[in-house]
Design a protein around this motif. Structure first.
Motif, PDB file in Angstrom:
ATOM      1  N   TRP A  67       0.822  -1.210   0.000  1.00  0.00           N
ATOM      2  CA  TRP A  67       0.000   0.000   0.000  1.00  0.00           C
ATOM      3  C   TRP A  67       0.858   1.263   0.000  1.00  0.00           C
ATOM      4  O   TRP A  67       0.481   2.285  -0.602  1.00  0.00           O
ATOM      5  CB  TRP A  67      -0.946  -0.010   1.192  1.00  0.00           C
ATOM      6  CG  TRP A  67      -2.157  -0.856   0.959  1.00  0.00           C
ATOM      7  CD1 TRP A  67      -2.441  -2.056   1.511  1.00  0.00           C
ATOM      8  CD2 TRP A  67      -3.235  -0.558   0.065  1.00  0.00           C
ATOM      9  NE1 TRP A  67      -3.621  -2.542   1.025  1.00  0.00           N
ATOM     10  CE2 TRP A  67      -4.140  -1.638   0.134  1.00  0.00           C
ATOM     11  CE3 TRP A  67      -3.526   0.501  -0.792  1.00  0.00           C
ATOM     12  CZ2 TRP A  67      -5.319  -1.682  -0.606  1.00  0.00           C
ATOM     13  CZ3 TRP A  67      -4.700   0.467  -1.535  1.00  0.00           C
ATOM     14  CH2 TRP A  67      -5.572  -0.621  -1.444  1.00  0.00           C
ATOM     15  N   THR A  68       2.026   1.218   0.634  1.00  0.00           N
ATOM     16  CA  THR A  68       2.935   2.365   0.584  1.00  0.00           C
ATOM     17  C   THR A  68       3.410   2.617  -0.841  1.00  0.00           C
ATOM     18  O   THR A  68       3.442   3.763  -1.316  1.00  0.00           O
ATOM     19  CB  THR A  68       4.134   2.114   1.516  1.00  0.00           C
ATOM     20  OG1 THR A  68       3.666   1.932   2.854  1.00  0.00           O
ATOM     21  CG2 THR A  68       5.091   3.295   1.481  1.00  0.00           C
ATOM     22  N   ARG A  69       3.787   1.556  -1.558  1.00  0.00           N
ATOM     23  CA  ARG A  69       4.222   1.708  -2.943  1.00  0.00           C
ATOM     24  C   ARG A  69       3.099   2.231  -3.839  1.00  0.00           C
ATOM     25  O   ARG A  69       3.332   3.057  -4.728  1.00  0.00           O
ATOM     26  CB  ARG A  69       4.720   0.360  -3.469  1.00  0.00           C
ATOM     27  CG  ARG A  69       6.037  -0.117  -2.887  1.00  0.00           C
ATOM     28  CD  ARG A  69       7.163   0.858  -3.153  1.00  0.00           C
ATOM     29  NE  ARG A  69       8.466   0.281  -2.881  1.00  0.00           N
ATOM     30  CZ  ARG A  69       9.549   0.993  -2.588  1.00  0.00           C
ATOM     31  NH1 ARG A  69       9.456   2.317  -2.509  1.00  0.00           N
ATOM     32  NH2 ARG A  69      10.700   0.401  -2.374  1.00  0.00           N
ATOM     33  N   MET A  70       1.885   1.745  -3.618  1.00  0.00           N
ATOM     34  CA  MET A  70       0.777   2.207  -4.467  1.00  0.00           C
ATOM     35  C   MET A  70       0.473   3.672  -4.217  1.00  0.00           C
ATOM     36  O   MET A  70       0.227   4.439  -5.168  1.00  0.00           O
ATOM     37  CB  MET A  70      -0.462   1.337  -4.205  1.00  0.00           C
ATOM     38  CG  MET A  70      -0.378  -0.053  -4.841  1.00  0.00           C
ATOM     39  SD  MET A  70      -1.895  -1.004  -4.711  1.00  0.00           S
ATOM     40  CE  MET A  70      -1.806  -1.533  -3.005  1.00  0.00           C
ATOM     41  N   ARG A  71       0.472   4.107  -2.972  1.00  0.00           N
ATOM     42  CA  ARG A  71       0.208   5.524  -2.699  1.00  0.00           C
ATOM     43  C   ARG A  71       1.321   6.409  -3.254  1.00  0.00           C
ATOM     44  O   ARG A  71       1.068   7.511  -3.747  1.00  0.00           O
ATOM     45  CB  ARG A  71       0.045   5.740  -1.189  1.00  0.00           C
ATOM     46  CG  ARG A  71      -1.289   5.234  -0.658  1.00  0.00           C
ATOM     47  CD  ARG A  71      -1.644   5.918   0.662  1.00  0.00           C
ATOM     48  NE  ARG A  71      -0.621   5.665   1.672  1.00  0.00           N
ATOM     49  CZ  ARG A  71      -0.650   4.628   2.497  1.00  0.00           C
ATOM     50  NH1 ARG A  71      -1.649   3.767   2.447  1.00  0.00           N
ATOM     51  NH2 ARG A  71       0.296   4.468   3.392  1.00  0.00           N
ATOM     52  N   GLU A  72       2.567   5.924  -3.183  1.00  0.00           N
ATOM     53  CA  GLU A  72       3.669   6.682  -3.775  1.00  0.00           C
ATOM     54  C   GLU A  72       3.477   6.832  -5.282  1.00  0.00           C
ATOM     55  O   GLU A  72       3.697   7.919  -5.839  1.00  0.00           O
ATOM     56  CB  GLU A  72       5.000   5.985  -3.485  1.00  0.00           C
ATOM     57  CG  GLU A  72       5.433   6.027  -2.033  1.00  0.00           C
ATOM     58  CD  GLU A  72       6.706   5.227  -1.778  1.00  0.00           C
ATOM     59  OE1 GLU A  72       7.220   5.278  -0.653  1.00  0.00           O
ATOM     60  OE2 GLU A  72       7.172   4.551  -2.723  1.00  0.00           O
ATOM     61  N   HIS A  73       3.065   5.761  -5.952  1.00  0.00           N
ATOM     62  CA  HIS A  73       2.866   5.829  -7.398  1.00  0.00           C
ATOM     63  C   HIS A  73       1.699   6.738  -7.750  1.00  0.00           C
ATOM     64  O   HIS A  73       1.769   7.532  -8.704  1.00  0.00           O
ATOM     65  CB  HIS A  73       2.633   4.428  -7.951  1.00  0.00           C
ATOM     66  CG  HIS A  73       2.453   4.389  -9.437  1.00  0.00           C
ATOM     67  ND1 HIS A  73       1.210   4.483 -10.044  1.00  0.00           N
ATOM     68  CD2 HIS A  73       3.354   4.299 -10.449  1.00  0.00           C
ATOM     69  CE1 HIS A  73       1.357   4.437 -11.353  1.00  0.00           C
ATOM     70  NE2 HIS A  73       2.650   4.322 -11.623  1.00  0.00           N
ATOM     71  N   LEU A  74       0.611   6.644  -6.986  1.00  0.00           N
ATOM     72  CA  LEU A  74      -0.547   7.519  -7.260  1.00  0.00           C
ATOM     73  C   LEU A  74      -0.172   8.981  -7.067  1.00  0.00           C
ATOM     74  O   LEU A  74      -0.577   9.850  -7.863  1.00  0.00           O
ATOM     75  CB  LEU A  74      -1.703   7.142  -6.337  1.00  0.00           C
ATOM     76  CG  LEU A  74      -2.378   5.791  -6.610  1.00  0.00           C
ATOM     77  CD1 LEU A  74      -3.392   5.485  -5.518  1.00  0.00           C
ATOM     78  CD2 LEU A  74      -3.061   5.804  -7.973  1.00  0.00           C
ATOM     79  N   ALA A  75       0.601   9.266  -6.035  1.00  0.00           N
ATOM     80  CA  ALA A  75       1.008  10.647  -5.791  1.00  0.00           C
ATOM     81  C   ALA A  75       1.968  11.144  -6.863  1.00  0.00           C
ATOM     82  O   ALA A  75       1.917  12.319  -7.268  1.00  0.00           O
ATOM     83  CB  ALA A  75       1.654  10.763  -4.415  1.00  0.00           C
ATOM     84  N   ALA A  76       2.827  10.267  -7.370  1.00  0.00           N
ATOM     85  CA  ALA A  76       3.809  10.694  -8.362  1.00  0.00           C
ATOM     86  C   ALA A  76       3.190  10.874  -9.735  1.00  0.00           C
ATOM     87  O   ALA A  76       3.617  11.752 -10.501  1.00  0.00           O
ATOM     88  CB  ALA A  76       4.957   9.675  -8.428  1.00  0.00           C
TER      89      ALA A  76
END
Length: 920
Positions: A254-263
């Motif tokens: 979930w940390t990786r997915m939120r990072e990708h969505l934010a980027a």
């Protein structure tokens, strides 16, 4: 449910809490803006649901539960024939315990898997991004506690196939897959199997999840999978480490997915998160797009990871993940059946290799399902009764006929009546197990009962025949373009052979190097592959390679396609097989446990396969260093043989000896002289070890003395040796005879004394064993050993000879197997060749001339003859006097006081010298 709650949740009152928790978990996952798609690994139902959902939703971003560092390899799946496995591999590790090396992580991919559908959709659909969000291969081992194997763990009892060639395709790699959906402790799994009336977990899943979900709609499929994941999660035991790893993985993803969505600014509604059903109902704080938490991803270690594709197989997947034999093959059959029944068009990577062209007739699409509110679909699904439709009945008839045909081909006395019996018994077993229609597992049991009976006439039993009929063990293949540079280079260099080496099976290669000199390069490659790959990958039928020898014709059996994984893993170690071989030789030579014999073997291999004088000199220096530090003589035989081979080669192939071998000879001479007295008395040092030491000292003596060694050191070492073991005593006597300290007559007299003494007769075979080992350092004693054996058989009576004869034979076979041919050849030379000549034959040791030393001295017994002889040769007298330190009185014929006194004190010496000179 009540029984499970009572057994695993503290009592029946916990059922209400569990049910409410299940509903809460499902609601949380369903209401998440970023759609969570739960799957189970290698599940045809999950693959069908995935293909259907991808065509409906057309997401722009697919988040996949797979190691994030494996992403660059997924495009190479186009060049492979499934099943294959994406592999992360590390040999030189930094940050992990050394005993873990090498590290390997594999993720198998099959056509009937949801992850493959997601990968194929994302890679072949323009504008779609595939993002792997699971922990990296490095974190897999960072979070690995390496617990001891638990025999009670799920899958530990009886489901995994015994290790064989196909099951070992993944080696010792750690397996990771999407959706490891299985009870987390053995008691719950046993509870489900007992109430489901099935034998193992694969059958339970096929009967109660796979078949019902095969035709379900998306919402029903999703809710059922979430319910199963939530149930297994809430009934999981208190394994704190495993629970912590599971939750850390969920936080990571979930940390990786939120990072990708934010980027990227992607709308969560345009995304799809594909993960295992166990993780889809996560309760960690980081769950969801709006989740909180402050999970920090630890940095990777300095370990250098390499990635590639390796072939996989159904058996390898079953063995690694504890599935029942044949379950993955049955899943592949169920996948094809679901495609025909539902009319769903699967996603396939463009250019995918190895896919069979479908010959099935096009079937009409299923009737549309009436629109039902999502909240009611699950209730209807749970209430609908299973139906035995005509398609399943026709399929069962086909199976029954086909298994009888296969059984007859394998030697069973099967008939049409057996086919009918298998059909009816399958239906009977399904009814006894409360199933509306027989499963492949029911059919398998029925076939074993009706056909196999009590014997197996062929190589395969009926159970294996059923597995083969259901699709068999399909083995994948990595295409040429997806191979690492080393593997492609091997195929290119072996192209002149004209064989399809990428195919599985054995290929015979005939190399006529004399007629086609260009094949010599192929021969070099094959010899290196034989050294590097497992046994069977490159096996020589004719031809050999030794130092200084090359075959002009060779014959090979090659199975590079079968051992493709091993060849690919060589590519992780270097860009050419020469580089890999050099690295492995250095690694063996510089290993802390390496012995001098081991390092000498690497020197020989470097010379033999690489022809590298530079590497051989470097490893030779390492051999000298290791030998100087050894305090044991265990490796003396191997050191002796290795040095002899290398010395013989360098003497013929090089103008001068390499400096390292000269230094090794000097150091070895001094080293073994120092250890010799201790080795003679040490009980841990075997006779063959001491014999090898003497073989090195006597065989290398000429070279060692020419390099500056002192022979006195060897003489002192032999003089200081006082063994108690009979075999070592005989070995010491042989060494003394070689050095001149013991004559043949005295040695013969000692053996006669052993045979004549009743107290030593029993140990005579051990003395003979020592004499046989003495042939290694002192081969000129071969005739004497034949004499010693012959005397024993000729002089001893049967009551004495027969009891220790087995001991003699055992000793010679155990310790003198390599030296027995010397004795046989010498006996053939000494003994007559015809039986008629045996009566008049006299052994040469009995037909010897009289010993001159035994004759009376000329001139009397008072030494006057010796005085006359000395007076007749004054120069010799002066020389002897100088050696003895006597300067005056020798020129008078015995008149001088010194000469006369010396002769009177030692008359035997004068007589012996006179007899020796006059006899000559």
């Amino acid at each position: 449910m009540r029984e499970a709650a009572a057994a695993f949740a503290g009592g029946p009152d916990a059922l209400e809490e569990i049910l409410l928790g299940l509903v809460a978990d499902v609601d949380r996952a369903v209401s998440e803006p970023l759609e969570v798609f739960p799957v189970c690994h290698h599940s045809p139902a999950s693959a069908i649901a995935m293909a259907r959902r991808l065509r409906e939703k057309q997401p722009k971003v697919v988040y996949l539960e797979l190691c994030e560092d494996m992403a660059p390899l997924l495009t190479e799946l186009r060049n492979c024939r499934l099943p294959v496995a994406v592999q992360s591999f590390a040999t030189g590790i930094d940050g992990f315990p050394a005993e873990w090396a090498p590290l390997s992580v594999v993720a198998p991919v099959t056509e009937a898997s949801a992850e493959y559908q997601a990968i194929a959709y994302a890679l072949d659909t323009p504008g779609v991004e595939l993002v792997l969000v699971d922990r990296s291969s490095d974190h897999v081992f960072q979070w690995d506690a390496r617990p001891a194997p638990d025999p009670d763990a799920p899958g530990a009892g009886g489901e995994a196939r015994p290790a064989d060639e196909e099951a070992a395709l993944h080696g010792d790699a750690v397996g990771v897959e999407i959706g490891d959906l299985r009870p987390r402790f053995a008691e719950l799994e046993e509870h489900l199997l007992r109430h489901g009336k099935v034998r193992h977990w694969s059958e339970w899943w096929h009967q109660y999840v796979e078949l019902p979900l095969g035709d379900s709609d998306h919402d029903t499929y999703r809710q059922v999978m979430l319910l199963i994941g939530s149930l297994f999660r809430r009934l999981a035991p208190g394994d704190t480490h495993r629970l912590r790893v599971d939750e850390d993985r969920e936080r990571y993803m979930w940390t990786r997915m939120r990072e990708h969505l934010a980027a990227t600014g992607t709308d969560p509604e345009d995304c799809l998160y594909v993960c295992g059903a166990f993780h889809a109902v996560s309760r960690v704080e980081e769950f969801g797009v709006a989740g909180g938490g402050s999970f920090e991803i630890s940095p990777r270690t300095a370990t250098r990871w390499l990635h590639g594709l390796i072939p996989s197989s159904h058996a390898a997947i079953e063995a690694q993940f504890g599935l029942a034999p044949g379950s993955v093959s049955i899943a592949a059959t169920q996948w094809a059946k679901n495609l025909k029944r539902t009319g769903v068009k699967p996603y396939v990577l463009a250019g995918q290799g190895g896919r069979r062209r479908s010959t099935a007739k096009k079937t009409a699409a299923p009737a549309p399902v009436p629109a039902v509110p999502p909240s009611d679909r699950l209730t209807g699904f749970l209430r609908q009764p299973p139906v035995l439709d005509r398609l399943d009945e026709a399929e069962l008839l086909g199976w029954s006929v086909e298994i009888v045909r296969a059984a007859r081909r394998n030697g069973y006395l099967a008939s049409t009546a057996d086919a009918i019996a298998v059909f009816e018994t399958s239906i009977l077993l399904a009814g006894m197990r409360d199933r509306a229609r027989p499963t492949p597992y029911d059919f398998q049991d029925a076939a074993v009962t009706c056909i196999e009976k009590d014997t197996v006439p062929g190589r395969r039993d009926v159970r294996r025949l059923v597995e083969s009929m259901m699709g068999g063990d399909r083995v994948g293949q990595v295409g040429y373009d997806a191979l690492p540079p080393l593997a492609r280079d091997v195929h290119d260099r072996l192209a002149p052979l004209g064989l399809k080496l990428e195919q599985r099976g054995v290929r015979r290669a005939l190399l006529d190097i004399a007629a086609r000199p260009e094949l010599e390069a192929c021969s070099d490659v094959l010899w290196m592959l034989r050294h590097l790959l497992p046994e069977g990958a490159a096996r020589t039928v004719m031809g050999e390679r030794k130092l200084g020898e090359r075959s002009i014709q060779e014959s090979w059996d090659l199975a590079l396609g079968t051992h493709q994984r091993a060849l690919i893993e060589l590519g992780y170690e270097g860009v050419s097989i020469e580089q890999v071989l050099e690295q492995r030789l250095r690694r063996r030579a510089y290993d802390p446990k390496a012995t001098a014999a081991t390092v000498l073997t690497t020197v020989e291999d470097a010379t033999l396969y690489l022809g590298s004088r530079r590497l051989a000199d470097e490893l030779g220096g390492r051999a000298l260093e290791v030998l100087s530090g050894e305090r044991s003589v265990d490796g003396a035989p191997e050191v002796l043989r290795g040095v002899r081979r290398l010395l013989a080669y360098f003497r013929t192939a090089e103008p001068v000896l390499p400096p390292w071998i000269e230094a090794f000879t000097k150091a070895g001479y001094a080293h073994y002289c120092t250890l010799l007295p201790t080795a003679f008395t040490d009980d841990d040092a075997a006779v063959r070890h001491v014999s090898a030491m003497l073989g090195f000292l006597f065989g290398m003596e000429a070279l060692a003395l020419s390099l500056g060694c002192d022979r006195t050191q060897l003489e002192l070492a032999v003089a200081q040796s006082h063994p108690e073991d009979p075999a070592k005593k005989a070995l010491l006597w042989a060494a003394q005879a070689h050095l001149g300290g013991l004559t043949r007559e005295r040695l013969r007299a000692r053996c006669d004394g052993l045979l004549g003494n009743p107290l030593t007769v029993a140990a005579y075979p051990q003395y003979l064993s020592g004499f046989v080992h003495a042939l290694e350092p002192v081969p000129q004693l071969t005739d004497f050993v034949v004499e010693a054996v012959s005397n024993a058989f000729g002089r001893l009576p049967d009551p004495v000879l027969l009891p220790w004869l087995p001991t003699l034979i055992t000793a010679l076979r155990k310790d003198g197997g390599d030296l027995a041919p010397l004795l046989i050849r010498e006996a053939g030379r000494i003994f007559p060749g015809r039986l008629a000549a045996l009566d008049t034959w006299v052994p040469p040791w009995l037909d010897r001339p009289e010993d001159p030393a035994a004759r009376p001295a000329a001139g009397g017994g008072d030494g006057t003859g010796g005085c006359a002889l000395l007076a007749a040769h004054p120069e010799t007298c002066d020389a002897v006097a100088g050696l003895l330190g006597c300067e005056d009185g020798w020129r008078q014929a015995g008149a001088g006081p010194s000469g006369a006194a010396l002769l009177r004190r030692h008359p035997d010496t004068a007589r012996a010298l006179e007899a020796l000179l006059t006899d000559g």
